[in-house]
Design an enzyme around this catalytic site. Structure first.
Site, short mmCIF file in Angstrom:
data_model
loop_
_atom_site.label_atom_id
_atom_site.label_comp_id
_atom_site.label_asym_id
_atom_site.label_seq_id
_atom_site.Cartn_x
_atom_site.Cartn_y
_atom_site.Cartn_z
N ASP A 1 -1.60 7.93 -4.05
CA ASP A 1 -0.64 6.86 -3.78
C ASP A 1 -0.42 6.62 -2.29
O ASP A 1 -0.66 7.51 -1.45
CB ASP A 1 0.72 7.22 -4.40
N HIS B 1 6.83 -0.13 -0.74
CA HIS B 1 7.29 1.10 -1.38
C HIS B 1 8.82 1.19 -1.52
O HIS B 1 9.43 2.21 -1.20
CB HIS B 1 6.79 2.31 -0.59
N HIS C 1 -1.23 12.08 -2.72
CA HIS C 1 -1.01 11.00 -1.77
C HIS C 1 -2.07 11.03 -0.67
O HIS C 1 -2.48 12.11 -0.24
CB HIS C 1 0.39 11.10 -1.14
#
Length: 287
Positions: free
Chosen positions: A107, A162, A252
């Site tokens: 992510d 985000h 991530h």
């Protein structure tokens, strides 16, 4: 308020709550189909998510070094409800050896400091993965999106900046999704078919708008918590401990110093393959 008005109000409220519960099924539930001979293990419950400071205005690129995550206290991903997702009615994949199939997801990127190293490691072992990108990062690194697509990875939508979607109105959620879809389309020629809510914080509008844009929602079952920078060894251990049938691993490739995530992937990826795991990506069946 008359009795008839009150009854009408309560009926509408129950209908809304039921609808929200049904939409919760559109996470990882139903991602894979199991054969009768399979014996899946219990998935790991997603750990506490993260919350950052309010992002910049949409379409303004943000420097990767400034993009940080902080813990959000007491938040957990919604439990799947026993209802069919609004976009599909059949499993996305059907495999004979379900007990050895996993999905790796990354992510917040792409980040030119860390994403290339992750792509190099995946290429070395010929393993596809899913990258849920933020539009403000993707707009500055379209070449990395092209590289992902050329290598057969799946590019998903992780909003533009985000934000915590549950604090936005419907118009703002639409803008976050749509602007990221447009960046991905300009880079690779098509809109993303997958969507993941930041922090795993879904709401009715997010599910509905995702479906409107033709995207499937995807959560996770193992959270490495690598954004907390717990150490390479800890990240590796969390992946090994959570490995199991149909597991979706959350890591991530941006949002802070991701050097530990890069090193951890180099460690656990060959070990998973040696253990007999098949690392793949879900492909949505044609409508």
């Amino acid at each position: 308020m008359t009795k008839e008005t009150k009854d009408h109000f309560l009926t509408r409220r129950r209908t809304l709550i039921t609808g929200l519960a049904a939409l919760g099924a559109a996470g990882t539930a139903g991602l894979f189909s199991l054969r009768s001979t399979d014996t899946p293990t219990t998935p790991t419950t997603p750990a506490t998510s993260a919350l950052g400071a309010p992002g910049p205005q949409a379409r303004l690129p943000q420097k990767p070094s400034a993009y940080r995550l902080q813990p959000i206290t007491g938040h957990t991903a919604p439990r799947p409800a026993r209802a069919r997702p609004p976009v599909r009615t059949e499993p996305l994949l059907s495999m004979d050896d379900m007990g050895h199939t996993m999905v790796l997801t990354f992510d917040d990127g792409p980040d030119p400091r860390y994403t290339p190293d992750i792509l190099d490691t995946l290429a070395a072992y010929d393993v596809p993965a899913m990258f849920f990108v933020c539009g403000e990062m993707a707009a500055e690194n379209r070449g990395l999106l092209e590289r992902m697509a050329d290598a057969g990875h799946v590019i998903g939508n992780h909003t533009w900046s985000h934000p915590l979607l549950t604090r936005l109105d419907r118009a703002a959620i639409r803008a976050e999704m749509e602007s990221t879809c447009e960046v991905v389309e300009k880079a690779v020629g098509e809109w993303p078919r997958w969507f993941r809510a930041p922090y795993g914080a879904w709401n009715r509008a997010a599910f509905q708008l995702g479906a409107e844009f033709g995207m499937e929602p995807l959560a996770w079952t193992v959270d490495t918590l690598d954004w907390m920078e717990p150490g390479t060894r800890t990240i590796v251990d969390r992946v090994h401990e959570g490995a199991g049938p149909g597991v979706v691993v959350l890591s991530h490739d941006a949002g802070g110093d991701r050097s530990q995530s890069v090193r951890a992937l180099r460690d656990y990826l060959p070990q998973l393959l040696d253990a007999g795991y098949h690392l793949t990506v879900p492909r949505r069946r044609p409508v």
